[in-house]
Design a protein around this motif. Structure first.
Motif, mmCIF file in Angstrom:
data_model
loop_
_atom_site.group_PDB
_atom_site.id
_atom_site.type_symbol
_atom_site.label_atom_id
_atom_site.label_comp_id
_atom_site.label_asym_id
_atom_site.label_seq_id
_atom_site.Cartn_x
_atom_site.Cartn_y
_atom_site.Cartn_z
ATOM 1 N N SER A 27 22.251 -43.171 -42.028
ATOM 2 C CA SER A 27 21.662 -42.233 -41.073
ATOM 3 C C SER A 27 22.155 -42.594 -39.686
ATOM 4 C CB SER A 27 20.137 -42.316 -41.148
ATOM 5 O OG SER A 27 19.708 -43.586 -40.694
ATOM 6 N N ASN A 28 21.420 -42.226 -38.676
ATOM 7 C CA ASN A 28 21.843 -42.559 -37.318
ATOM 8 C C ASN A 28 21.252 -43.887 -36.856
ATOM 9 O OD1 ASN A 28 19.191 -41.878 -36.924
ATOM 10 N ND2 ASN A 28 19.574 -40.313 -35.397
ATOM 11 N N TYR A 29 20.845 -44.717 -37.762
ATOM 12 C CA TYR A 29 20.233 -46.003 -37.446
ATOM 13 C C TYR A 29 21.163 -46.900 -36.630
ATOM 14 C CZ TYR A 29 18.132 -50.579 -38.121
ATOM 15 O OH TYR A 29 17.603 -51.802 -37.903
ATOM 16 N N THR A 30 22.447 -46.781 -36.841
ATOM 17 C CA THR A 30 23.403 -47.680 -36.194
ATOM 18 C C THR A 30 23.817 -47.224 -34.804
ATOM 19 O OG1 THR A 30 25.236 -46.516 -37.213
ATOM 20 C CG2 THR A 30 24.374 -48.433 -38.379
ATOM 21 N N LYS A 31 23.345 -46.081 -34.344
ATOM 22 C CA LYS A 31 23.796 -45.553 -33.062
ATOM 23 C C LYS A 31 23.681 -46.595 -31.949
ATOM 24 C CE LYS A 31 22.104 -41.398 -32.052
ATOM 25 N NZ LYS A 31 21.490 -40.073 -32.164
ATOM 26 N N ARG A 32 24.735 -46.697 -31.192
ATOM 27 C CA ARG A 32 24.819 -47.546 -30.004
ATOM 28 C C ARG A 32 24.712 -49.048 -30.285
ATOM 29 N NH1 ARG A 32 21.278 -43.853 -29.054
ATOM 30 N NH2 ARG A 32 21.939 -41.939 -28.115
ATOM 31 N N CYS A 33 25.004 -49.487 -31.483
ATOM 32 C CA CYS A 33 25.040 -50.919 -31.788
ATOM 33 C C CYS A 33 26.409 -51.433 -31.360
ATOM 34 C CB CYS A 33 24.797 -51.164 -33.277
ATOM 35 S SG CYS A 33 23.094 -50.862 -33.754
ATOM 36 N N THR A 34 26.515 -51.837 -30.135
ATOM 37 C CA THR A 34 27.813 -52.188 -29.563
ATOM 38 C C THR A 34 28.391 -53.482 -30.107
ATOM 39 O OG1 THR A 34 26.698 -53.221 -27.692
ATOM 40 C CG2 THR A 34 27.382 -50.923 -27.430
ATOM 41 N N ASN A 35 27.577 -54.339 -30.718
ATOM 42 C CA ASN A 35 28.074 -55.621 -31.221
ATOM 43 C C ASN A 35 28.472 -55.594 -32.688
ATOM 44 O OD1 ASN A 35 27.755 -56.905 -28.757
ATOM 45 N ND2 ASN A 35 25.619 -57.368 -29.171
ATOM 46 N N THR A 57 30.838 -49.304 -30.200
ATOM 47 C CA THR A 57 32.130 -49.597 -29.580
ATOM 48 C C THR A 57 32.813 -50.839 -30.132
ATOM 49 O OG1 THR A 57 30.979 -50.761 -27.796
ATOM 50 C CG2 THR A 57 31.507 -48.435 -27.431
ATOM 51 N N GLY A 58 32.084 -51.684 -30.845
ATOM 52 C CA GLY A 58 32.666 -52.915 -31.369
ATOM 53 C C GLY A 58 33.358 -52.782 -32.709
ATOM 54 N N ILE A 59 33.122 -51.680 -33.428
ATOM 55 C CA ILE A 59 33.732 -51.500 -34.746
ATOM 56 C C ILE A 59 35.247 -51.431 -34.596
ATOM 57 C CG2 ILE A 59 33.983 -49.981 -36.741
ATOM 58 C CD1 ILE A 59 31.176 -48.965 -36.196
ATOM 59 N N CYS A 79 33.336 -44.320 -30.452
ATOM 60 C CA CYS A 79 33.609 -45.641 -31.043
ATOM 61 C C CYS A 79 34.946 -46.098 -30.460
ATOM 62 C CB CYS A 79 33.661 -45.560 -32.566
ATOM 63 S SG CYS A 79 32.070 -45.248 -33.319
ATOM 64 N N THR A 80 34.913 -46.522 -29.228
ATOM 65 C CA THR A 80 36.136 -46.808 -28.472
ATOM 66 C C THR A 80 36.956 -47.969 -29.018
ATOM 67 O OG1 THR A 80 34.836 -48.140 -26.931
ATOM 68 C CG2 THR A 80 35.227 -45.828 -26.337
ATOM 69 N N GLY A 81 36.352 -48.854 -29.789
ATOM 70 C CA GLY A 81 37.074 -49.995 -30.358
ATOM 71 C C GLY A 81 37.673 -49.729 -31.730
ATOM 72 N N LEU A 82 37.335 -48.594 -32.333
ATOM 73 C CA LEU A 82 37.802 -48.276 -33.683
ATOM 74 C C LEU A 82 39.323 -48.131 -33.692
ATOM 75 C CD1 LEU A 82 37.002 -47.624 -36.612
ATOM 76 C CD2 LEU A 82 36.852 -45.219 -35.929
ATOM 77 N N GLN A 83 39.980 -48.963 -34.521
ATOM 78 C CA GLN A 83 41.441 -48.958 -34.607
ATOM 79 C C GLN A 83 41.940 -48.401 -35.934
ATOM 80 O OE1 GLN A 83 42.314 -53.100 -33.992
ATOM 81 N NE2 GLN A 83 42.056 -52.948 -31.785
ATOM 82 N N ILE A 84 41.211 -48.680 -37.006
ATOM 83 C CA ILE A 84 41.656 -48.299 -38.347
ATOM 84 C C ILE A 84 40.500 -47.664 -39.102
ATOM 85 C CG2 ILE A 84 42.538 -49.145 -40.559
ATOM 86 C CD1 ILE A 84 43.695 -51.553 -38.958
ATOM 87 N N ILE A 85 40.778 -46.533 -39.746
ATOM 88 C CA ILE A 85 39.797 -45.926 -40.637
ATOM 89 C C ILE A 85 40.521 -45.533 -41.918
ATOM 90 C CG2 ILE A 85 40.052 -43.643 -39.591
ATOM 91 C CD1 ILE A 85 37.015 -43.274 -40.319
ATOM 92 N N VAL A 86 39.896 -45.880 -43.034
ATOM 93 C CA VAL A 86 40.453 -45.533 -44.338
ATOM 94 C C VAL A 86 39.576 -44.417 -44.908
ATOM 95 C CG1 VAL A 86 41.022 -46.348 -46.652
ATOM 96 C CG2 VAL A 86 41.308 -47.863 -44.673
ATOM 97 N N ILE A 87 40.207 -43.257 -45.122
ATOM 98 C CA ILE A 87 39.503 -42.089 -45.632
ATOM 99 C C ILE A 87 39.902 -41.881 -47.090
ATOM 100 C CG2 ILE A 87 39.145 -39.603 -45.359
ATOM 101 C CD1 ILE A 87 39.873 -39.975 -42.381
ATOM 102 N N PRO A 88 38.924 -41.872 -48.004
ATOM 103 C CA PRO A 88 39.252 -41.714 -49.421
ATOM 104 C C PRO A 88 39.717 -40.293 -49.751
ATOM 105 C CG PRO A 88 36.889 -41.656 -49.133
ATOM 106 C CD PRO A 88 37.476 -41.992 -47.786
ATOM 107 N N ALA A 89 40.402 -40.161 -50.849
ATOM 108 C CA ALA A 89 40.905 -38.861 -51.303
ATOM 109 C C ALA A 89 39.779 -37.880 -51.621
ATOM 110 C CB ALA A 89 41.794 -39.052 -52.526
ATOM 111 N N SER A 90 38.575 -38.389 -51.857
ATOM 112 C CA SER A 90 37.441 -37.523 -52.193
ATOM 113 C C SER A 90 36.965 -36.674 -51.013
ATOM 114 C CB SER A 90 36.277 -38.371 -52.719
ATOM 115 O OG SER A 90 35.856 -39.301 -51.737
ATOM 116 N N VAL A 91 37.338 -37.034 -49.779
ATOM 117 C CA VAL A 91 36.922 -36.273 -48.594
ATOM 118 C C VAL A 91 37.669 -34.947 -48.563
ATOM 119 C CG1 VAL A 91 36.912 -36.182 -46.066
ATOM 120 C CG2 VAL A 91 36.249 -38.284 -47.247
#
Length: 108
Positions: A27-35, A57-59, A79-91
């Motif tokens: 859910s949105n529980y993780t919103k703004r968890c910068t660490n 921003t830390g992800i 998510c300004t720190g996000l560098q890599i995302i792996v998206i599965p074929a199911s999307v």
């Protein structure tokens, strides 16, 4: 770990640079968890709500679970720190503003 019964533990770990483990739904529980540095999402997760990781921003890297069919609106918004995302074929669908302000994103 059952996420639904361990919110306090997860939130405390996240503040200290720990990680979140999700087994059922995000859910949105993780919103703004910068660490938060690491997100672990098991393949049993079939739904991730829109804007769920807004402002985390830390992800650096996230691997989405196989079986996920849709990336909802704004999921990784600011998510300004996000560098890599792996998206599965199911999307099958990626909604609007998913990667808005993900300026560090290098690999999808």
């Amino acid at each position: 770990m059952n996420f639904s019964t361990q919110k306090r533990t997860d939130k405390k770990a996240a503040r200290k640079g720990g990680f979140f483990l999700f087994k059922k739904q995000v859910s949105n529980y993780t919103k703004r968890c910068t660490n938060v540095k690491e997100i672990v999402i098991l393949d049993s997760v079939k739904k991730i709500n829109g804007f769920a990781f807004k402002g985390c921003t830390g992800i650096k890297k996230i691997v989405l679970p196989e079986g996920l069919s849709k990336i909802e609106s704004g999921m990784f918004f600011f998510c300004t720190g996000l560098q890599i995302i792996v998206i599965p074929a199911s999307v099958q669908k990626i909604e609007a503003e998913v990667f808005t302000y993900c300026n560090s994103l290098e690999t999808v």
